[in-house]
Structures are given as C-alpha cells and as structure tokens.
Write a protein that holds these residues in place. Structure first.
Motif, PDB file in Angstrom:
ATOM      1  N   GLN B 210       0.827  -1.213   0.000  1.00 54.99           N
ATOM      2  CA  GLN B 210       0.000   0.000   0.000  1.00 54.99           C
ATOM      3  C   GLN B 210       0.855   1.253   0.000  1.00 54.99           C
ATOM      4  O   GLN B 210       0.466   2.294  -0.509  1.00 54.99           O
ATOM      5  N   LYS B 211       2.038   1.142   0.583  1.00 54.38           N
ATOM      6  CA  LYS B 211       2.939   2.293   0.616  1.00 54.38           C
ATOM      7  C   LYS B 211       3.321   2.684  -0.804  1.00 54.38           C
ATOM      8  O   LYS B 211       3.293   3.869  -1.163  1.00 54.38           O
ATOM      9  N   SER B 212       3.643   1.681  -1.608  1.00 49.15           N
ATOM     10  CA  SER B 212       4.067   1.993  -2.970  1.00 49.15           C
ATOM     11  C   SER B 212       2.914   2.564  -3.801  1.00 49.15           C
ATOM     12  O   SER B 212       3.144   3.235  -4.809  1.00 49.15           O
ATOM     13  N   GLY B 213       1.653   2.315  -3.360  1.00 53.91           N
ATOM     14  CA  GLY B 213       0.512   2.905  -4.058  1.00 53.91           C
ATOM     15  C   GLY B 213       0.023   4.184  -3.404  1.00 53.91           C
ATOM     16  O   GLY B 213      -1.042   4.674  -3.749  1.00 53.91           O
ATOM     17  N   TYR B 214       0.731   4.703  -2.435  1.00 48.87           N
ATOM     18  CA  TYR B 214       0.314   5.892  -1.674  1.00 48.87           C
ATOM     19  C   TYR B 214      -1.089   5.741  -1.113  1.00 48.87           C
ATOM     20  O   TYR B 214      -1.846   6.706  -1.052  1.00 48.87           O
ATOM     21  N   ARG B 215      -1.444   4.502  -0.721  1.00 47.89           N
ATOM     22  CA  ARG B 215      -2.754   4.309  -0.096  1.00 47.89           C
ATOM     23  C   ARG B 215      -2.605   4.483   1.415  1.00 47.89           C
ATOM     24  O   ARG B 215      -2.629   3.528   2.184  1.00 47.89           O
ATOM     25  N   THR B 216      -2.458   5.763   1.798  1.00 49.45           N
ATOM     26  CA  THR B 216      -2.256   6.055   3.217  1.00 49.45           C
ATOM     27  C   THR B 216      -3.397   5.526   4.078  1.00 49.45           C
ATOM     28  O   THR B 216      -3.175   5.042   5.195  1.00 49.45           O
ATOM     29  N   ASP B 217      -4.617   5.621   3.556  1.00 45.77           N
ATOM     30  CA  ASP B 217      -5.759   5.147   4.348  1.00 45.77           C
ATOM     31  C   ASP B 217      -5.614   3.668   4.690  1.00 45.77           C
ATOM     32  O   ASP B 217      -5.868   3.246   5.810  1.00 45.77           O
ATOM     33  N   ARG B 218      -5.150   2.882   3.679  1.00 48.81           N
ATOM     34  CA  ARG B 218      -4.995   1.446   3.943  1.00 48.81           C
ATOM     35  C   ARG B 218      -3.846   1.173   4.915  1.00 48.81           C
ATOM     36  O   ARG B 218      -3.885   0.198   5.664  1.00 48.81           O
ATOM     37  N   MET B 219      -2.821   2.037   4.870  1.00 46.00           N
ATOM     38  CA  MET B 219      -1.728   1.855   5.840  1.00 46.00           C
ATOM     39  C   MET B 219      -2.243   2.090   7.258  1.00 46.00           C
ATOM     40  O   MET B 219      -1.844   1.393   8.198  1.00 46.00           O
ATOM     41  N   PHE B 220      -3.127   3.070   7.393  1.00 46.43           N
ATOM     42  CA  PHE B 220      -3.717   3.288   8.719  1.00 46.43           C
ATOM     43  C   PHE B 220      -4.544   2.089   9.156  1.00 46.43           C
ATOM     44  O   PHE B 220      -4.546   1.709  10.338  1.00 46.43           O
ATOM     45  N   VAL B 221      -5.245   1.484   8.208  1.00 45.68           N
ATOM     46  CA  VAL B 221      -6.008   0.282   8.542  1.00 45.68           C
ATOM     47  C   VAL B 221      -5.056  -0.797   9.058  1.00 45.68           C
ATOM     48  O   VAL B 221      -5.327  -1.459  10.073  1.00 45.68           O
ATOM     49  N   ALA B 222      -3.904  -0.928   8.370  1.00 44.12           N
ATOM     50  CA  ALA B 222      -2.927  -1.933   8.790  1.00 44.12           C
ATOM     51  C   ALA B 222      -2.437  -1.646  10.206  1.00 44.12           C
ATOM     52  O   ALA B 222      -2.319  -2.565  11.039  1.00 44.12           O
ATOM     53  N   ILE B 223      -2.153  -0.356  10.492  1.00 44.74           N
ATOM     54  CA  ILE B 223      -1.683   0.004  11.839  1.00 44.74           C
ATOM     55  C   ILE B 223      -2.742  -0.348  12.879  1.00 44.74           C
ATOM     56  O   ILE B 223      -2.438  -0.907  13.943  1.00 44.74           O
ATOM     57  N   MET B 224      -3.994  -0.046  12.538  1.00 41.25           N
ATOM     58  CA  MET B 224      -5.085  -0.373  13.451  1.00 41.25           C
ATOM     59  C   MET B 224      -5.113  -1.872  13.751  1.00 41.25           C
ATOM     60  O   MET B 224      -5.285  -2.294  14.907  1.00 41.25           O
ATOM     61  N   ILE B 225      -4.934  -2.643  12.678  1.00 38.77           N
ATOM     62  CA  ILE B 225      -4.973  -4.103  12.859  1.00 38.77           C
ATOM     63  C   ILE B 225      -3.818  -4.564  13.745  1.00 38.77           C
ATOM     64  O   ILE B 225      -3.983  -5.429  14.615  1.00 38.77           O
ATOM     65  N   ILE B 226      -2.638  -3.945  13.544  1.00 36.64           N
ATOM     66  CA  ILE B 226      -1.481  -4.317  14.368  1.00 36.64           C
ATOM     67  C   ILE B 226      -1.771  -4.043  15.846  1.00 36.64           C
ATOM     68  O   ILE B 226      -1.499  -4.875  16.718  1.00 36.64           O
ATOM     69  N   VAL B 227      -2.362  -2.873  16.107  1.00 33.78           N
ATOM     70  CA  VAL B 227      -2.696  -2.523  17.494  1.00 33.78           C
ATOM     71  C   VAL B 227      -3.678  -3.544  18.078  1.00 33.78           C
ATOM     72  O   VAL B 227      -3.497  -4.037  19.200  1.00 33.78           O
TER      73      VAL B 227
END
Lengths: 270, 252
Positions: B210-227
């Motif tokens: 997602q980083k390479s696609g600049y999908r910041t929203d999805r990166m936040f989703v990933a962070i949420m899942i990690i938490v």
C-alpha cells in the motif's frame, strides 16, 4: 538400647565459629543438650546469641566445627531431613490452600495418601481452622497462620519438632492464647519438642527442662528441670514456685543482656 | 460492572475527542487524503477490507502465535538453565544483555541472506525479540525467592528439585508472566518487521504494497490491525495469568 531410653536428640559438645574479615567469630561454644522421647525442652537466651545457628546445625544446613548431633541414637551431623520445623514467621506458601500447606512437609518426603489428607482435615477442624481448608493463607489472621504452620510441623513424618520462636511476631494477647493452645495440643500428643524462645514465662509454662544460653558465643549456662506436674494448666503461672523460678531466670537473662551490651559498647569503641 | 465503567469512560472520551479533532482538522485545512486521511475515510476502507485483507491478517496472526510460542519457550529454557547453573549465568548473562543492543531491523536482512525468504528467518526474528523479556523476567523472579520460605524448605530436608518445583517456580510465576506479556506485544512487531523484509503475505507485506501505491488510508487500517493484534495477544496472556496466579492477594 531400647527406644524408651534413647533420647530423641542428643547434641554433644558442638562448637561453631564463622570467619568474618579474617577474624574468627565464635558463635557456639561447646554446647551439649538432650531432648528425651516425648519431652518438651526449651532454650532461652538473649536475642542474637546464636540460637538460629544451633538450629541450622540440628537441621543439617550448617556443619559444626566440632561435636556431633545424634537423633534416636544414630549420628546425623550435617544431614538434612531429620527434623520437623516451625519458623518464626509462618512461611506458608501463598499459592497453596491451607490444607495443601499443612501437607507440604509430608509431600516433600513422599506422596500424600488419602488417609493423610483426611487426617489433616480432622486436625484443621481440631485447631479451629474448619472451613479454611481451601482458603489461601493471606485471608487468615496472624494467629491462625501460626496454627497452620504449627500443624504443618506436627503432621511432618519426623519425630522431633524444632520450634524457632514461633510466637514472637504475635501481639501479647494472641501470644498467650497460642501458648495455652500449644500446651493443650502437646499434652495430648507428647511429641519430642525443642522450643526456642526468649520469653521466660512461655518457657516455664510449656517445658520439662530449660537450657539457659549465654550471650555470644553461646554456651549452656544453666539447665533447669521444671518441676510442675503434667498435665499442666495455665493456673500454674500463679504458683509461688513458678514465680520464684521466673525471677531466677529473669536475673540470669538480665545479666547476659548486660554482658552483651557491654561487649557491644567495647567493640564499638575499638 | 459499574466500577468497570468508571475506569473505562475517561480514556474512551479522550479517544473520541481525539478522533473528532482529527476529523475536523483534515476537512478544515483540506489535507490531501494521501497525506493524512480522515478517520471516516479509514473506517470506510477498513469496512471494505479490500485487497485480501483478512488473508493477510490471518497469515500474520499465524506467524505471530507460532514465533511467540517458540520465543517464550526458548526464553524459559534459557532462564531455567542459567538459574540451575550459576557459572553459566555469570558467563552468559552479559552476552544476553548485549544481544538486545543489536536492533532487530539491522539483523533481519542478514537472516534473510543466511536462511532465505521462507518461514525460518521470520521465526528467528520473532524469537529474538520474544525470548529476552521472558528470560530476564524469569531469571529475576527465580532469584527473588523469599528467604524465609527457602530456609524452611531446606530445614525440612527438601532437595534441589523439590525446592525448584514447589517453591522457586510458583514464587516466580508473577514475574514470568509480566515478561511473557511484554513478549506477547513484541511478537506482533517482530512479525511485521519480518514480513517487511521478504514475504508474499501478511500485514507487513500488505503495508509495503500500500505504501508503494500511496494508499495512506490502507496503511492506517494496517496500523489499526497491528494494534488490535497486540492487544489481543496481551489480553490472552493477561487472562492466562489471572488464572495461574489466582491465589495472589488483590492489591488495595
């Protein structure tokens, strides 16, 4: 020798000193004492006189420099596992229920049978801990914890019980309750007991013989037989002979305490 | 229930307040979505769960649990051995501390070179972050055994093995559990780092993608899942602890 006359514990000229900064510190000096079968024997002496070191020698944790320890006629110097023990603090294991705590000493010496468990339950009821079998130690009062710790020692498979100032952490009222309680239990069971204390009245009430220890290095100053007949009642503490013995012992103890203080002051001046 | 609510509402209000401010600021200052998406955008993306998100979560969870179990087991075994052999403890304890000064992120590429891109190097990374808190906490707990109880056990003639099983180990359990709780949260982090460096599935891999696609929203989703995963692991161990040390008197 038959079992009736062989003493439960015989300590023969035991000496022990510790090395501390290139100085030798004598702690026990030529101590001999005997606990007969079914006898209640006390040791009194000023605090810090080496009574715990003597217990460690009897328990086999510390080897004496000289002398022997014999139990029921066999030499056991430096061997562990021959005594049952009740320490100053109850030292109940917080993760065990009262019932499992009481059975701990048996468990260490082999698997615990169902009869032993039932026996423990009966004893718990007898010492006023009915209903606390499954409770954890922290829910009990100090006196109740000490009763459980005593029961743990009483139910140990070894014949000789060593009690190390068991009531010294209790308040005065609980303490006198516990003394009466211990007297009753002992009169019923007559186990061989070596009782360490610095409370004179406690020693006189409970024991058949009292050894008076000197201050450091500890030596046996006097051995007196306590003449009051068994079974004893608490009223014995008001008898004139009792008061006389008490006065005599207090005098000896005060003298030892004075000597110890003088030695400490002399030491600090150096 | 009432007292539970009393503890929960202040942080809950704080979080809601924080999210509201975030939402307001992003729309007020017209911040681009690829720089900082609004909480509502992230929530919408999470609800959609596109791009095989759940498969990635499942892969990471499996890797985490597996690595955490190995790491904890190794930590306990190390603590046990060092506790029973004082000389080894003297020799190896400093090395143990030293090993923790090597950043995992620096070590991981080496592991990839040595062991390839399979499961093994990833498990090693997680093990490395997990074993240390467990080993140190267990060693500390085993050392602190109550001297009065210890003296009692020796006086009644208990052997070394009995002292360990009946006294030292149960006495150390609360400290061991505090170490395992730390390891549980670390294990998720270890899994993510391992997945960053070379994987074809997992939340770490998903993040890189997602980083390479600049999908910041999805990166936040990933962070949420990690938490959430970390909290889940922590909660599980906390539950186990509650059961294992249920004898412990409650504070206060």
């Amino acid at each position: 020798m038959n079992k009736e006359t062989t003493p439960a514990l015989e300590i023969d000229s035991v000496s022990k000193s510790f090395k501390e900064k290139r100085r030798t510190l004598p702690v026990l000096s030529d101590i001999s004492l005997t606990v007969g079968q079914g006898e209640f024997v006390s040791i009194i002496g000023p605090s810090g006189s080496g009574k715990s070191t003597l217990l460690h020698v009897i328990g086999g944790l510390t080897r004496p420099d000289a002398g022997t320890v014999r139990m029921n006629g066999a030499e056991v110097t430096g061997q562990q596992g021959h005594i049952s023990y009740m320490p100053q603090q109850p030292a109940l294991f917080p993760w065990r229920t009262i019932e499992d705590n009481v059975l701990l000493a048996q468990e260490v010496h082999g698997p615990v049978s169902r009869e032993a468990r039932e026996d423990a339950r009966r004893w718990l009821a007898k010492v006023g801990l009915a209903g606390f079998e499954k409770a954890h130690p922290h829910t009990l009062s100090g006196g109740m914890q000490q009763r459980a710790a005593f029961l743990r020692a009483l139910l140990s498979p070894q014949e000789l019980m060593c009690l190390d100032e068991p009531f010294s952490a209790l308040d005065a009222l609980t303490r006198s309750d516990m003394q009466r309680w211990l007297l009753d239990i002992w009169e019923e069971n007559r186990r061989s007991v070596l009782f360490i204390t610095h409370n004179i009245e406690e020693a006189l009430l409970l024991s058949s013989r009292i050894y008076v220890f000197s201050s450091r290095p500890a030596a046996v100053l006097h051995a007196i037989d306590v003449p009051f007949p068994r079974p004893r009642r608490e009223e014995v503490t008001e008898a004139p002979e009792f008061l006389q013995l008490k006065r005599q012992l207090s005098e000896w103890m005060r003298e030892e305490q004075r000597k110890m203080q003088a030695a400490q002051q002399g030491g600090s001046r150096l | 229930m009432r007292s539970w609510w009393k503890n929960v509402w202040p942080p809950l209000v704080a979080v809601i307040f924080f999210l509201l401010v975030w939402q307001l600021l992003t729309s007020l200052f017209h911040i681009e979505q690829w720089i900082l998406p609004a909480p509502s955008d992230i929530a919408r993306e999470a609800a959609a769960a596109s791009g095989g998100l759940w498969e990635h979560v499942w892969a990471t969870l499996k890797l985490t649990v597996f690595g955490f179990a190995i790491g904890t087991a190794i930590g306990l075994v190390i603590a046990l051995i060092l506790h029973l052999i004082p000389f080894l403890k003297q020799a190896l304890y400093p090395l143990l501390i030293l090993s923790q000064n090597i950043p995992t992120i620096a070590l991981a590429p080496l592991l990839m070179i040595w062991f390839g891109f399979g499961l093994l190097p990833k498990l090693i990374v997680i093990t490395l972050v997990c074993f240390f808190p467990v080993a140190v906490a267990a060693l500390g707990g085993l050392k602190q055994t109550d001297p009065v109880m210890m003296n009692y056990m020796r006086m009644i003639g208990a052997g070394k093995g009995q002292i360990f099983a009946k006294l030292e180990l149960p006495y150390a359990l609360p400290s061991i559990f505090s170490g395992i709780k730390i390891a549980a949260t670390y294990s998720v982090m270890g899994a993510i780092i391992a997945e960053w460096l070379g994987a074809d599935k997992g939340i770490g891999y998903y993040m890189m993608l997602q980083k390479s696609g600049y999908r910041t929203d999805r990166m936040f989703v990933a962070i949420m899942i990690i938490v959430v995963l970390s909290l889940l692991m922590f909660g599980l161990i906390a539950l186990l602890e509650k059961w294992f040390v249920r004898w412990k008197p409650k504070q206060g």
